[in-house]
Design a protein around this motif. Structure first.
Motif, PDB file in Angstrom:
ATOM      1  N   ASN A 186       9.145   2.802 -13.468  1.00 34.88           N
ATOM      2  CA  ASN A 186       8.451   2.398 -12.228  1.00 34.88           C
ATOM      3  C   ASN A 186       6.946   2.194 -12.395  1.00 34.88           C
ATOM      4  O   ASN A 186       6.285   1.791 -11.429  1.00 34.88           O
ATOM      5  CB  ASN A 186       8.703   3.402 -11.091  1.00 34.88           C
ATOM      6  N   LEU A 187       6.402   2.473 -13.569  1.00 34.44           N
ATOM      7  CA  LEU A 187       4.984   2.175 -13.765  1.00 34.44           C
ATOM      8  C   LEU A 187       4.729   0.672 -13.701  1.00 34.44           C
ATOM      9  O   LEU A 187       3.647   0.235 -13.306  1.00 34.44           O
ATOM     10  CB  LEU A 187       4.498   2.727 -15.111  1.00 34.44           C
ATOM     11  N   SER A 188       5.728  -0.111 -14.086  1.00 28.10           N
ATOM     12  CA  SER A 188       5.581  -1.564 -14.025  1.00 28.10           C
ATOM     13  C   SER A 188       5.434  -2.047 -12.582  1.00 28.10           C
ATOM     14  O   SER A 188       4.841  -3.099 -12.333  1.00 28.10           O
ATOM     15  CB  SER A 188       6.791  -2.247 -14.677  1.00 28.10           C
ATOM     16  N   VAL A 189       5.959  -1.266 -11.626  1.00 27.02           N
ATOM     17  CA  VAL A 189       5.824  -1.632 -10.209  1.00 27.02           C
ATOM     18  C   VAL A 189       4.352  -1.579  -9.808  1.00 27.02           C
ATOM     19  O   VAL A 189       3.851  -2.459  -9.102  1.00 27.02           O
ATOM     20  CB  VAL A 189       6.660  -0.694  -9.324  1.00 27.02           C
ATOM     21  N   LEU A 190       3.643  -0.542 -10.256  1.00 28.89           N
ATOM     22  CA  LEU A 190       2.215  -0.444  -9.962  1.00 28.89           C
ATOM     23  C   LEU A 190       1.438  -1.583 -10.595  1.00 28.89           C
ATOM     24  O   LEU A 190       0.506  -2.128  -9.992  1.00 28.89           O
ATOM     25  CB  LEU A 190       1.673   0.899 -10.457  1.00 28.89           C
ATOM     26  N   SER A 191       1.822  -1.947 -11.799  1.00 29.18           N
ATOM     27  CA  SER A 191       1.169  -3.072 -12.469  1.00 29.18           C
ATOM     28  C   SER A 191       1.400  -4.371 -11.705  1.00 29.18           C
ATOM     29  O   SER A 191       0.494  -5.206 -11.574  1.00 29.18           O
ATOM     30  CB  SER A 191       1.694  -3.200 -13.904  1.00 29.18           C
ATOM     31  N   LEU A 192       2.622  -4.529 -11.183  1.00 30.62           N
ATOM     32  CA  LEU A 192       2.944  -5.723 -10.405  1.00 30.62           C
ATOM     33  C   LEU A 192       2.139  -5.766  -9.111  1.00 30.62           C
ATOM     34  O   LEU A 192       1.602  -6.819  -8.732  1.00 30.62           O
ATOM     35  CB  LEU A 192       4.442  -5.747 -10.101  1.00 30.62           C
ATOM     36  N   ILE A 193       2.031  -4.623  -8.437  1.00 34.62           N
ATOM     37  CA  ILE A 193       1.264  -4.570  -7.193  1.00 34.62           C
ATOM     38  C   ILE A 193      -0.197  -4.897  -7.448  1.00 34.62           C
ATOM     39  O   ILE A 193      -0.844  -5.588  -6.652  1.00 34.62           O
ATOM     40  CB  ILE A 193       1.414  -3.182  -6.530  1.00 34.62           C
ATOM     41  N   ALA A 194      -0.736  -4.381  -8.561  1.00 37.62           N
ATOM     42  CA  ALA A 194      -2.136  -4.653  -8.899  1.00 37.62           C
ATOM     43  C   ALA A 194      -2.388  -6.144  -9.069  1.00 37.62           C
ATOM     44  O   ALA A 194      -3.502  -6.634  -8.839  1.00 37.62           O
ATOM     45  CB  ALA A 194      -2.519  -3.911 -10.180  1.00 37.62           C
ATOM     46  N   GLY A 195      -1.339  -6.879  -9.441  1.00 45.89           N
ATOM     47  CA  GLY A 195      -1.500  -8.317  -9.630  1.00 45.89           C
ATOM     48  C   GLY A 195      -1.260  -9.145  -8.376  1.00 45.89           C
ATOM     49  O   GLY A 195      -1.971 -10.114  -8.127  1.00 45.89           O
ATOM     50  N   ILE A 196      -0.268  -8.741  -7.568  1.00 45.01           N
ATOM     51  CA  ILE A 196       0.103  -9.594  -6.432  1.00 45.01           C
ATOM     52  C   ILE A 196      -0.648  -9.258  -5.151  1.00 45.01           C
ATOM     53  O   ILE A 196      -0.757 -10.119  -4.268  1.00 45.01           O
ATOM     54  CB  ILE A 196       1.625  -9.529  -6.167  1.00 45.01           C
ATOM     55  N   ALA A 197      -1.169  -8.024  -5.011  1.00 46.40           N
ATOM     56  CA  ALA A 197      -1.894  -7.674  -3.783  1.00 46.40           C
ATOM     57  C   ALA A 197      -3.117  -8.570  -3.565  1.00 46.40           C
ATOM     58  O   ALA A 197      -3.306  -9.090  -2.461  1.00 46.40           O
ATOM     59  CB  ALA A 197      -2.296  -6.197  -3.800  1.00 46.40           C
ATOM     60  N   PRO A 198      -3.952  -8.802  -4.596  1.00 48.99           N
ATOM     61  CA  PRO A 198      -5.075  -9.730  -4.389  1.00 48.99           C
ATOM     62  C   PRO A 198      -4.612 -11.155  -4.083  1.00 48.99           C
ATOM     63  O   PRO A 198      -5.311 -11.894  -3.379  1.00 48.99           O
ATOM     64  CB  PRO A 198      -5.831  -9.674  -5.722  1.00 48.99           C
ATOM     65  N   PHE A 200       0.824  -1.206   0.000  1.00 43.45           N
ATOM     66  CA  PHE A 200       0.000   0.000   0.000  1.00 43.45           C
ATOM     67  C   PHE A 200       0.862   1.262   0.000  1.00 43.45           C
ATOM     68  O   PHE A 200       0.634   2.194  -0.787  1.00 43.45           O
ATOM     69  CB  PHE A 200      -0.923  -0.005   1.215  1.00 43.45           C
ATOM     70  N   LEU A 201       1.864   1.302   0.880  1.00 41.30           N
ATOM     71  CA  LEU A 201       2.749   2.461   0.950  1.00 41.30           C
ATOM     72  C   LEU A 201       3.529   2.631  -0.344  1.00 41.30           C
ATOM     73  O   LEU A 201       3.749   3.761  -0.820  1.00 41.30           O
ATOM     74  CB  LEU A 201       3.710   2.317   2.131  1.00 41.30           C
ATOM     75  N   LEU A 202       3.944   1.512  -0.940  1.00 37.53           N
ATOM     76  CA  LEU A 202       4.673   1.565  -2.204  1.00 37.53           C
ATOM     77  C   LEU A 202       3.786   2.099  -3.320  1.00 37.53           C
ATOM     78  O   LEU A 202       4.241   2.864  -4.184  1.00 37.53           O
ATOM     79  CB  LEU A 202       5.189   0.170  -2.560  1.00 37.53           C
ATOM     80  N   THR A 203       2.517   1.720  -3.304  1.00 35.34           N
ATOM     81  CA  THR A 203       1.569   2.218  -4.303  1.00 35.34           C
ATOM     82  C   THR A 203       1.413   3.726  -4.194  1.00 35.34           C
ATOM     83  O   THR A 203       1.450   4.450  -5.201  1.00 35.34           O
ATOM     84  CB  THR A 203       0.196   1.543  -4.119  1.00 35.34           C
ATOM     85  N   ILE A 204       1.230   4.221  -2.971  1.00 36.50           N
ATOM     86  CA  ILE A 204       1.065   5.656  -2.752  1.00 36.50           C
ATOM     87  C   ILE A 204       2.322   6.420  -3.185  1.00 36.50           C
ATOM     88  O   ILE A 204       2.241   7.444  -3.884  1.00 36.50           O
ATOM     89  CB  ILE A 204       0.754   5.955  -1.273  1.00 36.50           C
ATOM     90  N   TYR A 205       3.481   5.900  -2.804  1.00 31.43           N
ATOM     91  CA  TYR A 205       4.733   6.578  -3.148  1.00 31.43           C
ATOM     92  C   TYR A 205       4.955   6.619  -4.664  1.00 31.43           C
ATOM     93  O   TYR A 205       5.269   7.681  -5.226  1.00 31.43           O
ATOM     94  CB  TYR A 205       5.915   5.885  -2.470  1.00 31.43           C
ATOM     95  N   MET A 206       4.791   5.475  -5.313  1.00 34.44           N
ATOM     96  CA  MET A 206       5.017   5.395  -6.751  1.00 34.44           C
ATOM     97  C   MET A 206       4.055   6.290  -7.519  1.00 34.44           C
ATOM     98  O   MET A 206       4.426   6.934  -8.510  1.00 34.44           O
ATOM     99  CB  MET A 206       4.887   3.951  -7.241  1.00 34.44           C
ATOM    100  N   LEU A 226      -6.543  -0.040  -6.163  1.00 35.16           N
ATOM    101  CA  LEU A 226      -5.892   1.271  -6.146  1.00 35.16           C
ATOM    102  C   LEU A 226      -4.679   1.304  -7.082  1.00 35.16           C
ATOM    103  O   LEU A 226      -4.473   2.277  -7.827  1.00 35.16           O
ATOM    104  CB  LEU A 226      -5.461   1.631  -4.724  1.00 35.16           C
ATOM    105  N   ALA A 227      -3.874   0.250  -7.041  1.00 36.35           N
ATOM    106  CA  ALA A 227      -2.691   0.194  -7.906  1.00 36.35           C
ATOM    107  C   ALA A 227      -3.093   0.127  -9.377  1.00 36.35           C
ATOM    108  O   ALA A 227      -2.447   0.743 -10.234  1.00 36.35           O
ATOM    109  CB  ALA A 227      -1.841  -1.031  -7.536  1.00 36.35           C
ATOM    110  N   TYR A 228      -4.172  -0.587  -9.670  1.00 35.44           N
ATOM    111  CA  TYR A 228      -4.652  -0.697 -11.050  1.00 35.44           C
ATOM    112  C   TYR A 228      -5.123   0.664 -11.570  1.00 35.44           C
ATOM    113  O   TYR A 228      -4.790   1.064 -12.698  1.00 35.44           O
ATOM    114  CB  TYR A 228      -5.789  -1.719 -11.120  1.00 35.44           C
ATOM    115  N   GLU A 266       5.079  10.044  -6.905  1.00 35.28           N
ATOM    116  CA  GLU A 266       6.396  10.305  -7.489  1.00 35.28           C
ATOM    117  C   GLU A 266       6.316  10.394  -9.008  1.00 35.28           C
ATOM    118  O   GLU A 266       6.864  11.313  -9.636  1.00 35.28           O
ATOM    119  CB  GLU A 266       7.367   9.196  -7.069  1.00 35.28           C
ATOM    120  N   ARG A 267       5.614   9.460  -9.634  1.00 39.95           N
ATOM    121  CA  ARG A 267       5.446   9.471 -11.093  1.00 39.95           C
ATOM    122  C   ARG A 267       4.542  10.603 -11.544  1.00 39.95           C
ATOM    123  O   ARG A 267       4.770  11.218 -12.596  1.00 39.95           O
ATOM    124  CB  ARG A 267       4.875   8.140 -11.568  1.00 39.95           C
ATOM    125  N   LEU A 268       3.514  10.893 -10.760  1.00 38.50           N
ATOM    126  CA  LEU A 268       2.601  11.976 -11.126  1.00 38.50           C
ATOM    127  C   LEU A 268       3.339  13.307 -11.172  1.00 38.50           C
ATOM    128  O   LEU A 268       3.148  14.101 -12.104  1.00 38.50           O
ATOM    129  CB  LEU A 268       1.443  12.042 -10.129  1.00 38.50           C
TER     130      LEU A 268
END
Length: 233
Positions: free
Chosen positions: A137-149, A50-56, A198-200, A59-61
């Motif tokens: 680092n956009l791929s990090v958000l994509s990864l989180i969207a997949g592994i969090a569930p 969750f914290l990584l999602t918010i930071y990424m 959220l990551a998605y 930061e990218r925005l």
């Protein structure tokens, strides 16, 4: 119908009893923090995600917004310098602006005197590098969207294991025995799905912003090429 009502009544009693059993400060309600802690140790990696999602996201925005900001008269000024034959002033102006569009135009100015195809290729290569920086680092958000569930699903398995282990160990089919496993299952599953969602959303929103910036870069490159070809018309 009677069986359905009995089932609903049992589920209600389970939820009420579980809530009472996990009220740490005995104030008659469960705080949000207390609710999260009932998810067990799996809440730790979920909190990190969750914290990584918010930071990424922020930061990218910030990086994308900074890259998309450029003076509306930038290309007009470049055009005036090129048409007047003041190439050094055009390059100096573009070089002093920290922006992807300016760096692409600067590369084109450096290649003046060569064939249009060479100039276009050089600008295209710089554009690809700038696009890569924006997508970093956009791929990090994509990864989180997949592994969090998936972590949430793992919590479901862990919760069911905890529930049946408690039942097998004590042989006591009570609310207190079942509460821990039920909460672990429900909280981790819900948290994992929310973080994944959220990551998605963050990934898709940022991708859209990158595409808009890329279109602006392409439009500026095309306008610069038109400026170079104007005298030949």
């Amino acid at each position: 119908m009677i069986n359905l009502l009995q089932t609903l009544d049992t589920a209600t009693k389970l939820a009420s009893g579980a809530a009472a059993a996990t009220d740490a400060n005995n104030d008659g309600s469960i705080s949000f923090y207390e609710l999260l802690t009932l998810g067990g140790w799996l809440m730790i990696p979920l909190a990190v995600l969750f914290l990584l999602t918010i930071y990424m996201f922020f930061e990218r925005l910030q990086a994308i917004r900074k890259a998309s900001q450029i003076d509306a008269n930038f290309m007009n000024i470049i055009r005036d310098h090129i048409v007047n034959g003041n190439v050094s002033a055009a390059r100096s102006y573009a070089k002093n602006i920290n922006n992807p569009v300016a760096r692409i135009i600067d590369k084109g100015i450096q290649r003046l005197g060569k064939d249009i195809e060479i100039i276009e290729k050089s600008m295209e290569n710089v554009g690809k590098l700038e696009l890569y920086r924006l997508e970093r680092n956009l791929s990090v958000l994509s990864l989180i969207a997949g592994i969090a569930p998936m972590f949430g699903f793992l919590g479901t398995i862990f919760g069911m294991f905890q529930l049946f282990y408690n039942l097998a160990s004590t042989g006591d089919f009570t609310i207190q025995t079942m509460a821990g496993g039920i909460y672990t299952k429900m909280i981790t599953s819900a948290t994992g799905l929310i973080i994944g969602l959220l990551a998605y959303i963050a990934h898709n929103y940022l991708t859209t912003q990158v595409d808009k910036t890329a279109n602006r870069m392409e439009a500026s490159s095309a306008e610069f090429i038109d400026v170079l070809q104007e005298p030949a018309r």
